[in-house]
Design a protein around this motif. Structure first.
Motif, PDB file in Angstrom:
ATOM      1  N   ALA A  97       5.689 -44.948  33.476  1.00  0.00           N
ATOM      2  CA  ALA A  97       5.736 -44.535  34.887  1.00  0.00           C
ATOM      3  C   ALA A  97       5.492 -45.731  35.806  1.00  0.00           C
ATOM      4  N   THR A  98       6.164 -45.695  36.957  1.00  0.00           N
ATOM      5  CA  THR A  98       6.084 -46.785  37.933  1.00  0.00           C
ATOM      6  C   THR A  98       5.237 -46.368  39.134  1.00  0.00           C
ATOM      7  N   VAL A  99       5.063 -47.321  40.063  1.00  0.00           N
ATOM      8  CA  VAL A  99       4.367 -47.025  41.316  1.00  0.00           C
ATOM      9  C   VAL A  99       5.069 -45.870  42.038  1.00  0.00           C
ATOM     10  N   LEU A 100       6.406 -45.863  42.008  1.00  0.00           N
ATOM     11  CA  LEU A 100       7.160 -44.805  42.692  1.00  0.00           C
ATOM     12  C   LEU A 100       6.932 -43.442  42.028  1.00  0.00           C
TER      13      LEU A 100
ATOM     14  N   GLU B  90       3.585 -39.307  25.305  1.00  0.00           N
ATOM     15  CA  GLU B  90       2.843 -40.572  25.363  1.00  0.00           C
ATOM     16  C   GLU B  90       2.461 -40.745  26.818  1.00  0.00           C
ATOM     17  N   GLU B  91       1.170 -40.810  27.081  1.00  0.00           N
ATOM     18  CA  GLU B  91       0.708 -40.732  28.465  1.00  0.00           C
ATOM     19  C   GLU B  91      -0.107 -41.951  28.864  1.00  0.00           C
ATOM     20  N   ILE B  92      -0.197 -42.146  30.177  1.00  0.00           N
ATOM     21  CA  ILE B  92      -1.141 -43.131  30.711  1.00  0.00           C
ATOM     22  C   ILE B  92      -2.041 -42.407  31.720  1.00  0.00           C
ATOM     23  N   PHE B  93      -3.238 -42.944  31.878  1.00  0.00           N
ATOM     24  CA  PHE B  93      -4.210 -42.360  32.797  1.00  0.00           C
ATOM     25  C   PHE B  93      -4.466 -43.363  33.910  1.00  0.00           C
ATOM     26  N   VAL B  94      -4.136 -42.980  35.134  1.00  0.00           N
ATOM     27  CA  VAL B  94      -4.320 -43.884  36.276  1.00  0.00           C
ATOM     28  C   VAL B  94      -5.133 -43.174  37.354  1.00  0.00           C
ATOM     29  N   PHE B  95      -5.633 -43.944  38.322  1.00  0.00           N
ATOM     30  CA  PHE B  95      -6.559 -43.393  39.312  1.00  0.00           C
ATOM     31  C   PHE B  95      -6.069 -43.636  40.735  1.00  0.00           C
ATOM     32  N   THR B  96      -6.396 -42.687  41.622  1.00  0.00           N
ATOM     33  CA  THR B  96      -6.139 -42.842  43.052  1.00  0.00           C
ATOM     34  C   THR B  96      -7.213 -43.753  43.643  1.00  0.00           C
ATOM     35  N   PRO B  97      -7.035 -44.203  44.897  1.00  0.00           N
ATOM     36  CA  PRO B  97      -8.094 -45.027  45.525  1.00  0.00           C
ATOM     37  C   PRO B  97      -9.448 -44.329  45.566  1.00  0.00           C
TER      38      PRO B  97
ATOM     39  N   VAL C 224       2.260 -54.917  44.704  1.00  0.00           N
ATOM     40  CA  VAL C 224       3.336 -54.866  43.692  1.00  0.00           C
ATOM     41  C   VAL C 224       4.514 -54.073  44.246  1.00  0.00           C
ATOM     42  N   PRO C 225       5.751 -54.282  43.705  1.00  0.00           N
ATOM     43  CA  PRO C 225       6.908 -53.495  44.154  1.00  0.00           C
ATOM     44  C   PRO C 225       6.855 -52.074  43.613  1.00  0.00           C
ATOM     45  N   ILE C 226       7.696 -51.188  44.174  1.00  0.00           N
ATOM     46  CA  ILE C 226       7.678 -49.774  43.741  1.00  0.00           C
ATOM     47  C   ILE C 226       8.135 -49.602  42.301  1.00  0.00           C
ATOM     48  N   SER C 227       8.844 -50.602  41.738  1.00  0.00           N
ATOM     49  CA  SER C 227       9.326 -50.509  40.355  1.00  0.00           C
ATOM     50  C   SER C 227       8.293 -50.982  39.338  1.00  0.00           C
ATOM     51  N   HIS C 228       7.124 -51.433  39.800  1.00  0.00           N
ATOM     52  CA  HIS C 228       6.076 -51.954  38.904  1.00  0.00           C
ATOM     53  C   HIS C 228       5.626 -50.869  37.918  1.00  0.00           C
ATOM     54  N   VAL C 229       5.622 -51.195  36.625  1.00  0.00           N
ATOM     55  CA  VAL C 229       5.224 -50.233  35.581  1.00  0.00           C
ATOM     56  C   VAL C 229       3.702 -50.213  35.454  1.00  0.00           C
ATOM     57  N   LEU C 230       3.144 -49.012  35.516  1.00  0.00           N
ATOM     58  CA  LEU C 230       1.683 -48.859  35.490  1.00  0.00           C
ATOM     59  C   LEU C 230       1.133 -48.887  34.070  1.00  0.00           C
ATOM     60  N   GLN C 231      -0.135 -49.313  33.949  1.00  0.00           N
ATOM     61  CA  GLN C 231      -0.823 -49.357  32.655  1.00  0.00           C
ATOM     62  C   GLN C 231      -2.049 -48.443  32.696  1.00  0.00           C
ATOM     63  N   ASN C 232      -2.549 -48.083  31.519  1.00  0.00           N
ATOM     64  CA  ASN C 232      -3.763 -47.271  31.427  1.00  0.00           C
ATOM     65  C   ASN C 232      -4.890 -47.872  32.258  1.00  0.00           C
ATOM     66  N   GLY C 233      -5.551 -47.031  33.062  1.00  0.00           N
ATOM     67  CA  GLY C 233      -6.724 -47.468  33.809  1.00  0.00           C
ATOM     68  C   GLY C 233      -6.438 -48.103  35.154  1.00  0.00           C
ATOM     69  N   ASP C 234      -5.142 -48.267  35.518  1.00  0.00           N
ATOM     70  CA  ASP C 234      -4.814 -48.848  36.823  1.00  0.00           C
ATOM     71  C   ASP C 234      -5.306 -47.952  37.960  1.00  0.00           C
ATOM     72  N   GLN C 235      -5.743 -48.587  39.046  1.00  0.00           N
ATOM     73  CA  GLN C 235      -6.070 -47.850  40.276  1.00  0.00           C
ATOM     74  C   GLN C 235      -4.967 -48.177  41.286  1.00  0.00           C
ATOM     75  N   VAL C 236      -4.327 -47.123  41.824  1.00  0.00           N
ATOM     76  CA  VAL C 236      -3.092 -47.319  42.589  1.00  0.00           C
ATOM     77  C   VAL C 236      -3.234 -46.797  44.015  1.00  0.00           C
ATOM     78  N   GLU C 237      -2.807 -47.647  44.958  1.00  0.00           N
ATOM     79  CA  GLU C 237      -2.733 -47.245  46.363  1.00  0.00           C
ATOM     80  C   GLU C 237      -1.271 -47.353  46.794  1.00  0.00           C
ATOM     81  N   ILE C 238      -0.762 -46.354  47.504  1.00  0.00           N
ATOM     82  CA  ILE C 238       0.644 -46.322  47.917  1.00  0.00           C
ATOM     83  C   ILE C 238       0.777 -46.767  49.380  1.00  0.00           C
ATOM     84  N   LEU C 239       1.746 -47.653  49.628  1.00  0.00           N
ATOM     85  CA  LEU C 239       2.055 -48.097  50.989  1.00  0.00           C
ATOM     86  C   LEU C 239       3.370 -47.452  51.423  1.00  0.00           C
TER      87      LEU C 239
ATOM     88  N   CYS D  59       7.729 -44.269  50.276  1.00  0.00           N
ATOM     89  CA  CYS D  59       7.027 -45.355  49.574  1.00  0.00           C
ATOM     90  C   CYS D  59       7.811 -46.677  49.655  1.00  0.00           C
ATOM     91  N   THR D  60       7.134 -47.755  50.037  1.00  0.00           N
ATOM     92  CA  THR D  60       7.792 -49.075  50.118  1.00  0.00           C
ATOM     93  C   THR D  60       7.175 -50.096  49.161  1.00  0.00           C
TER      94      THR D  60
END
Length: 757
Positions: free
Chosen positions: A437-440, A419-426, A464-479, A454-455
């Motif tokens: 899957a989470t931000v971490l 069972e997968e999700i599809f997310v995008f980089t900046p 969002v915190p590193i424990s935030h659960v990602l959803q389909n279509g999210d665009q994620v930037e790591i700090l 990662c912080t």
């Protein structure tokens, strides 16, 4: 490896190994294999295949199965599965024919390499079980899984041949002893069926699941199978009527196609019955129709896609689709390379029908998985991506050398459920991650160092915190920050194998000091308490504190999570157990594995099966609280390290793990006929609430059936009630009568056996 040793009998006459009829049967299989592999065979291959067959026939000549058939039939049928059901070529045929010779006969790997080369030897080595003995804290089964899986990154054919081997073993499981059936069936559902699914071998995965159910829940399997057969004529009539207008319009659109109609597999129906707590008649998508488009060159991906969407448009013009049931695996294929369009539509007969639309190329990849994927690989390099991405994830898991075999296996299994999700980089690059899957997890997927530093993250521009659960279509930037370091807390919320492995690797380096210190603390305390400093004590300590291996035990003491004085409790409990004679003792002997136990009980009691409730056997056991077995339940015994024999239901939540990792400690057990005792069970029920409902339930339990009730709790919401009853029953027949009576109460819609806490 192949068939269990208990399924092999020596040939009585050593000089007459194969009869004329058997030679004819062997020749028939050999010809079938060559015919099936015709398109793959090059000059010189046939000679090598024949040589492999001759060596295997000679090596296995004195081995027979309980049916009396020559053992050679097994490698022949495994080779045929490799060719016909997976689509493999000559190297795999040779390996399938030879897959048991190193393990079961005097032939060595060096001899295999000399005759067939290093590649065949490497694959055979991956298929050969480890011979060493293991300590009690380890699992021989998990160690062998790890050895086999480590070859995945080198040559996936090891796994494909093993799946063929396991499929044939499951097809011939009927002659095995009950505890062996349970062990093999649970291993299959635990690792092999998910592995077949991940490699895209849909048919093999489905058959393995159905066979698992056949041997663990035979009555349920027979019931669903019988209901499917009874509804076959009505199902065909519905499919014909459903497809008539669609076929007409597909032809008008000049699409070349054919139809496959199939009922859902028995195991998937069973899972749905349990998950949704509905009856067989109320499952709305009991069958699926597959529209397969042909005549489109595999190289022309855009034409394939356009044709599938054109067919989808025709289907949904004729019938109203369920908008929540559209699955587009053409634009973004699954991680195992699976491509298809799925929709569920309402037929004119008022029945939901699942429709799958795909091309011939997509269908072959869906049926034969990995092997078919490589067949079409040259047509379009984008086909490599899903499977190659997954193999890279697997290599990350395999790279972690320090984990225990069971820990490794659990991490590996995390890669199998897709069972997968599809997310995008900046920058808009697509990343495919496991659901949950989470931000971490995302950070580690990008790069190990980014994960470690990662912080926080920005998801769709929100912090969002590193424990935030990602959803389909999210665009994620790591700090990230320079001073950030992984902590144990991170392991609580990451789900991907790569993230887990990298965090554990970092923590292990910093934990080495705590492990050494913890071991010293334990040894010192054992000495103070007058306890033996030996392997058995450490095994018992590990089990007492519920730690998966020695290192985890030492770490918890070194870190101060467990205080040295806790060992006093362990000492007192061990002494109490000895006083209550909770060890498995027959003639004052204690046993640690099933074979030694069964051998002794057979010699002293004349039967190798534990009879539950037979006082004449003088064997201590306890009924496991995790599943609360009652007479009539199909059960097995499990030899624990500290607590003697525990009796579990076959459907116990812990059965899969116990049988898959510690099959050597599973013993045959059944209920003694003279047992008369009441057992606590829990019943879940639900329905439409009304005045007098609780009174009617109590009347059935106490008034009509005179059953002792320990508790009744009911909650109502918007006219619907859900209840849990705890009652004492004698056996499963007694329970079935009670459940049938409860189902007859006006307003009660669902009654099922629950978990007793």
């Amino acid at each position: 490896m192949g068939l269990s040793k208990e399924n092999i009998l020596p040939v009585e006459s050593p000089h007459e190994y194969y009869t004329e009829a058997e030679k004819k049967e062997i020749t028939k299989w050999y010809k079938k294999i060559l015919r099936g592999a015709k398109e793959h065979i090059k000059e010189g291959d046939t000679k090598l295949i024949r040589k492999a067959l001759d060596i295997s026939m000679e090596a296995h000549k004195e081995m027979r199965r309980k049916s009396g058939e020559p053992y050679i039939y097994h490698p022949l049928e495994v080779a045929y599965i490799c060719v016909e059901e997976i689509g493999l070529g000559p190297t795999s045929i040779i390996c399938a024919l030879l897959h048991d010779v190193v393990e079961d006969t005097a032939i060595t790997l060096a001899e295999i390499e000399k005759d067939f080369g290093p590649k065949v030897a490497q694959i055979i080595d991956g298929l050969t079980k480890i011979a060493e003995n293991f300590e009690q804290t380890q699992s021989a089964q998990a160690e062998n899984f790890r050895k086999m899986l480590l070859t995945l990154s080198q040559d996936v054919r090891v796994i494909l041949i093993k799946l063929a081997d396991r499929l044939h073993n499951m097809r011939t499981l009927g002659s095995m002893a009950r505890n062996s059936q349970l062990k093999i069936a649970h291993e299959t559902i635990y690792i092999y069926a998910p592995l077949a699914h991940r490699l895209g071998l849909y048919q093999i995965k489905s058959e393995l699941e159905d066979l698992y159910l056949k041997y663990t829940e035979p009555e349920v399997y027979k019931d669903i199978s019988s209901r499917l057969n009874t509804s076959k004529t009505a199902r065909k009539k519905l499919i014909d009527g459903f497809m008539r207008p669609i076929s007409k319009r597909l032809k008008e659109a000049k699409l070349d196609f054919y139809i496959k109609g199939r009922p859902k597999h028995i195991y998937s129906i069973w899972k749905k019955l349990n998950a949704q707590n509905v009856t067989f008649e109320n499952i709305y998508d009991l069958f699926a129709i597959r529209i397969i488009l042909r005549g489109i060159p595999p190289q022309e991906k855009e034409k394939e896609k356009a044709a599938c969407w054109q067919a989808y448009s025709i289907v949904t013009d004729e019938y109203r689709p369920n908008p929540d049931r559209l699955k587009d695996w053409i634009s973004t294929p699954r991680a195992n390379g699976y491509e298809s369009l799925h929709t569920t539509v309402m037929s004119n007969a008022g029945v939901w029908v699942e429709v799958q639309i795909r091309t011939e190329r997509m269908d072959e990849i869906a049926e034969k998985g990995y092997a078919a994927h490589w067949k079409y690989k040259g047509a379009d390099t984008s086909l490599d991506k899903p499977l190659d991405n997954w193999l890279n994830q697997v290599r990350d898991t395999l790279a972690s050398k320090d984990s225990s075999a069971i820990e490794f296996l659990e991490d590996f299994r995390g890669n199998l459920f897709n069972e997968e999700i599809f997310v995008f980089t900046p920058k808009g690059d697509l990343k495919v991650l496991r659901k949950g899957a989470t931000v971490l997890d995302f950070a580690f997927d990008v790069h190990t160092e980014i994960g470690r530093k990662c912080t926080a993250g920005k998801v769709n521009s929100h912090l969002v915190p590193i424990s935030h659960v990602l959803q389909n279509g999210d665009q994620v930037e790591i700090l990230t920050t320079k001073n950030q370091k992984p902590s144990e807390d991170w392991l609580r919320f990451v789900v991907t194998s790569k993230a887990k492995a990298r965090i554990k690797d970092t923590l292990k380096e910093s934990n080495k000091g705590y492990i050494t210190e913890g071991k010293e603390i334990i040894i010192k305390k054992l000495k103070n308490l007058g306890l033996e400093n030996n392997l058995e004590t450490f095994n018992q300590l590990r089990a007492f504190f519920n730690k998966k291996d020695y290192n985890e035990l030492f770490y918890f003491f070194g870190k101060g999570y467990i205080l040295p004085d806790e060992i006093k409790k362990f000492k007192h409990e061990r002494e109490a157990l000895v006083n209550r004679q909770k060890k498995i003792v027959i003639d004052e002997k204690a046993f640690k594995d099933a074979k030694s136990f069964e051998k002794e009980i057979k010699q002293t009691k004349g039967n190798d099966t534990l009879l539950i409730g037979d006082d004449m056997q003088h064997i201590d056991f306890t009924l496991s609280r995790c599943c609360n077995p009652i007479p009539g339940d199909d059960v097995f015994g499990f030899l624990t390290i500290n607590e003697g024999i525990k009796i579990h239901r076959n459907l116990c939540p812990n059965a899969q793990q116990l049988l898959s990792n510690y099959g050597n400690r599973v013993i045959k057990a059944r209920w003694a006929s003279q047992i008369e005792k009441s057992y606590l069970v829990s019943i879940d029920l639900s329905g439409i609430d009304r005045v007098g409902m609780i009174q009617d339930i109590s009347k059935v339990i106490s008034g009509e059936l005179h059953i002792n009730m320990r508790g009744l709790s009911v909650e109502t919401f918007d006219g619907i009630f859900e209840g849990k009853i705890k009652v004492y029953v004698f056996d499963t027949k007694h329970l079935d009568i009670l459940m049938s009576k409860l189902e007859e109460i006006d307003g009660v819609s669902n009654v099922s056996r629950g978990q007793t806490e």
